[in-house]
Scaffold this motif. Structure first.
Motif, PDB file in Angstrom:
ATOM      1  N   VAL A  69     -31.793  12.159   0.008  1.00 50.73           N
ATOM      2  CA  VAL A  69     -30.675  12.244   0.941  1.00 50.73           C
ATOM      3  C   VAL A  69     -29.492  13.066   0.417  1.00 50.73           C
ATOM      4  N   THR A  70     -29.097  12.815  -0.842  1.00 54.28           N
ATOM      5  CA  THR A  70     -27.923  13.540  -1.348  1.00 54.28           C
ATOM      6  C   THR A  70     -28.227  15.038  -1.379  1.00 54.28           C
ATOM      7  N   TYR A  80     -24.130   9.159  -3.499  1.00 57.09           N
ATOM      8  CA  TYR A  80     -24.522   8.386  -4.675  1.00 57.09           C
ATOM      9  C   TYR A  80     -25.588   9.060  -5.543  1.00 57.09           C
ATOM     10  N   GLY A  81     -26.423   9.869  -4.958  1.00 57.84           N
ATOM     11  CA  GLY A  81     -27.377  10.667  -5.749  1.00 57.84           C
ATOM     12  C   GLY A  81     -28.391   9.872  -6.549  1.00 57.84           C
ATOM     13  N   CYS A  82     -28.948   8.813  -5.985  1.00 60.69           N
ATOM     14  CA  CYS A  82     -29.989   8.067  -6.705  1.00 60.69           C
ATOM     15  C   CYS A  82     -31.163   9.021  -6.972  1.00 60.69           C
ATOM     16  N   ASN A  98     -26.045   5.148   4.481  1.00 53.51           N
ATOM     17  CA  ASN A  98     -25.183   4.103   3.958  1.00 53.51           C
ATOM     18  C   ASN A  98     -24.070   3.908   4.987  1.00 53.51           C
ATOM     19  N   PHE A 149     -24.898   1.193  -9.754  1.00 58.00           N
ATOM     20  CA  PHE A 149     -23.869   0.506  -8.955  1.00 58.00           C
ATOM     21  C   PHE A 149     -24.448  -0.737  -8.274  1.00 58.00           C
ATOM     22  N   PHE A 200     -34.376   9.033  -7.059  1.00 62.39           N
ATOM     23  CA  PHE A 200     -35.622   9.132  -6.297  1.00 62.39           C
ATOM     24  C   PHE A 200     -35.394   9.544  -4.854  1.00 62.39           C
ATOM     25  N   CYS A 201     -34.155   9.740  -4.464  1.00 64.90           N
ATOM     26  CA  CYS A 201     -33.817   9.859  -3.044  1.00 64.90           C
ATOM     27  C   CYS A 201     -33.554  11.310  -2.668  1.00 64.90           C
ATOM     28  N   CYS A 241     -24.703  10.971   1.766  1.00 64.54           N
ATOM     29  CA  CYS A 241     -24.454   9.875   0.838  1.00 64.54           C
ATOM     30  C   CYS A 241     -24.243  10.519  -0.534  1.00 64.54           C
TER      31      CYS A 241
HETATM   32  S1  SF4 Z   1     -29.070   6.985   0.535  1.00 65.53           S
HETATM   33 FE1  SF4 Z   1     -29.327   5.101  -0.680  1.00 65.53          FE
HETATM   34  S2  SF4 Z   1     -30.923   5.629  -2.158  1.00 65.53           S
HETATM   35 FE2  SF4 Z   1     -30.168   7.578  -1.297  1.00 65.53          FE
HETATM   36  S3  SF4 Z   1     -28.546   8.292  -2.681  1.00 65.53           S
HETATM   37 FE3  SF4 Z   1     -27.546   7.058  -1.105  1.00 65.53          FE
HETATM   38  S4  SF4 Z   1     -27.459   4.951  -1.939  1.00 65.53           S
HETATM   39 FE4  SF4 Z   1     -28.949   6.110  -3.153  1.00 65.53          FE
END
Ligand code: SF4
Ligand code: B12
Length: 517
Positions: A211-212, A204-206, A253, A322, A208-209, A202
């Protein structure tokens, strides 16, 4: 060699679903080895029992995977295994960020003989071979011949033999009701939720996450064909055992590339591969009406949306600008019109939160179609930009919070409220959404919907309640059922009023039945 793959329990809730990594690594194990899977959430084990199991079953290698939340237990179990002389490999998001901790290079004791960093699809076969030869290395990184990081392609994707894998430990229906349900012949002898991934990454790089950082911002997809075949296999299994299978698309996502998601959903429909499923999709991507139509037609029943906050300042602060709170209601309406339930996730304790945030959020939620709200606290997970920011600002109150995991407890002080106030807000969120009165109100407000949909939200609310309020064991469940008896009686009455078939919860596997809801 006999290999044990083990996932520790989280000590708080029973996980409703097995972990994909175990099945994936099992499928990627070179031939000639036997791989046994134990998920502690379904088959609880302590240090003594894992040590005994490993000795008695002649296990030659143990692989342990864990999120940050379960890592303390994972280390204790690893220590017990190593104490009987068997090697331990650890992998997953926590040790990827904290490899030195697992290997005892940070001044603490060593828990793992080897650590697999990042995605282990390509390193796992090497790890097994090295373990057999007795040449296990400390660290296995997913790199190419030039030492550059390499993300595994998901094409081809290993075939997970869902038709043959033993899944007894993952039946969600209590043993006591099996014989009865089987006899009634309702197709409810078993009910399992199975994790399936259609892609990874993903961008998006939020803040707190993880995943990125972990999966990278390069998105990779399986072929539609491979996903469809997996669904068909699962569907056939459910039919074969007279049970139900629902799928959790664990992609972070699921609609990150809307064009591709639509094409996958169309292929699922064309192949008659619909099972009921849940997926995570960010709100911004659900603006697309056609996508939501296809979700409903392809078996989508629950969509998890990381809403996080109704305050745009909070969202901008964590790089999730976003998300537009102003459009949440429209998105949820769009899903509800197609009888798709939304699981809406909120985080309290964000830097712009002030006391009263739960009530303000609830006020907003009450204007939306009823769904499944869940509430968490801002948590600095290792390796995330949030962790680094709070560490640099000296705001971490428990920098190694995972060493003594406490559910729903903050590890840093928010800017505009105290830690205790943040904990109180989360309690309000859960209490006001999952009290028997709140559940009854939600179910009542759906009186215009098919009964199956109302039963679906009722059962889901009872289960979700257990994320926050301890609900382990029969007595806790019985109490919960007793507390909600008014709603249960109402549903039963309506079931008999509308004929028994209308009472079937909406986890049917036949598309013909799906059309009805
Ligand atoms: S997985 Fe969800 S929270 Fe994590 S970066 Fe992507 S959109 Fe953001
Ligand atoms: C599905 C899921 C869940 C499920 C439960 C897990 C399950 N049964 O599958 C549910 C919805 C319950 C859940 C809940 C939570 N989750 Co969750 N979840 C996921 C999700 C979306 C998919 C997991 C997955 O299957 N991934 C695909 C597989 C293939 O990847 P993988 O597990 O990482 O495995 C690969 C490697 O890590 C490695 N590997 C993993 N284990 C091992 C072990 C060995 C021995 C080896 C060699 C290799 C190895 O090999 C695998 C193949 O490459 C991930 C995000 C993600 N995309 O991974 C978040 C994620 C794991 N969850 C996360 C979090 C924070 C949570 C919660 C704490 C959220 C909350 N605030 O409540 C809860 C706590 C759950 C609990 N049990 O206590 C974080 C964990 C971060 C961290 N550092 O721990 C993640 C990464 C998401 C994020 N936003 O950051 N989750």
């Amino acid at each position: 060699m006999r290999i044990l793959l083990y996932n520790p329990d989280n000590g708080v809730t029973h996980n409703f679903m097995p972990h994909l990594w175990m099945f994936l690594l099992q499928s990627l194990t070179p031939p000639g080895h036997e791989v046994v899977l134990i998920d502690g959430n379904a088959q609880p084990m302590d240090e003594e029992s894992i040590a005994r199991y490993v000795r008695e079953q002649n296990i030659g290698l143990v692989g342990i995977g864990a999120m940050t939340r379960m890592i303390a237990k994972a280390y204790r179990m690893a220590d017990a295994v190593r104490a009987v002389g068997v090697k331990v490999v650890m992998g997953g998001p926590h040790v990827t960020e904290m490899a030195d901790e697992a290997l005892g290079r940070d001044g603490g004791s060593r828990h793992a003989d080897a650590v697999a960093l990042g995605e282990a699809d390509e390193t796992w076969p090497r790890i097994v071979e090295d373990a057999v030869r007795g040449t296990l290395k400390d660290v296995y990184a997913p790199v190419d011949d030039f030492g550059q990081e390499r993300k595994p392609s998901l094409q081809p994707y290993p075939e997970i033999p869902w038709d043959k894998i033993k899944l007894e430990q993952f039946n969600l229906l209590p043993g006591i009701v099996h014989p009865l349900l089987k006899r009634v012949g309702t197709g409810w002898g078993t009910f399992r939720i199975i994790p399936v991934e259609s892609g990874r990454g993903c961008p998006y790089g939020c803040e707190f996450c993880t995943v990125t950082g972990f999966f990278g911002d390069s998105i990779r997809f399986r072929t539609n064909e491979s996903v469809v075949n997996e669904l068909l296999l699962l569907k056939a299994r459910a039919r074969g055992e007279g049970g139900q299978i629902a799928v959790f698309f664990i992609d972070d996502n699921f609609a990150i590339n809307v064009k591709r998601t639509k094409s996958l959903l169309r292929d699922i429909i064309a192949a008659n591969a619909q099972v009921h499923w849940v997926a995570q999709i960010s709100a911004n991507l659900l603006r697309d009406e056609e996508l939501v139509d296809l979700i409903a037609a392809a078996g989508g029943k629950w969509i998890f949306i990381g809403m996080e906050s109704i305050d745009p300042a909070n969202l901008a602060d964590v790089k999730k600008g976003f998300n537009k709170p102003g459009e949440y209601a429209v998105v949820l309406d769009r899903l509800a019109r197609r009888n798709v339930l939304a699981i809406t996730s909120f985080i309290f304790g964000m830097d712009n939160d002030t006391p009263g945030v739960a009530e303000r959020t609830m006020k907003e939620i009450r204007t939306w179609p009823p769904g499944l709200p869940i509430f968490g606290l801002m948590t600095p997970l290792p390796g995330t930009p949030l962790y680094k920011k709070l560490e640099a600002a000296g705001r971490l109150t428990r920098p190694k919070h995972w060493q003594e995991f406490i559910p729903f407890a903050m590890a840093h002080t928010p800017l505009k409220m105290s830690i205790d106030e943040a904990h109180h807000e989360v309690r309000i969120g859960w209490a006001s959404s999952y009290s028997p009165e709140a559940i009854e109100k939600a179910v009542d407000s759906l009186n215009h919907k098919p009964l199956g949909y109302r039963i679906n939200i009722f059962i889901a609310r009872l289960c979700f309640r257990g994320i926050y309020f301890p609900q382990m064991g029969r007595f806790a469940w019985l109490k919960s059922i007793l507390d909600n008896r008014r709603t249960i009686f109402k549903l039963i009455r309506q079931g008999f009023g509308g004929g028994l078939h209308a009472a079937a919860p909406s986890v049917a596997t036949e598309p013909v039945r799906e059309q009805r809801h």
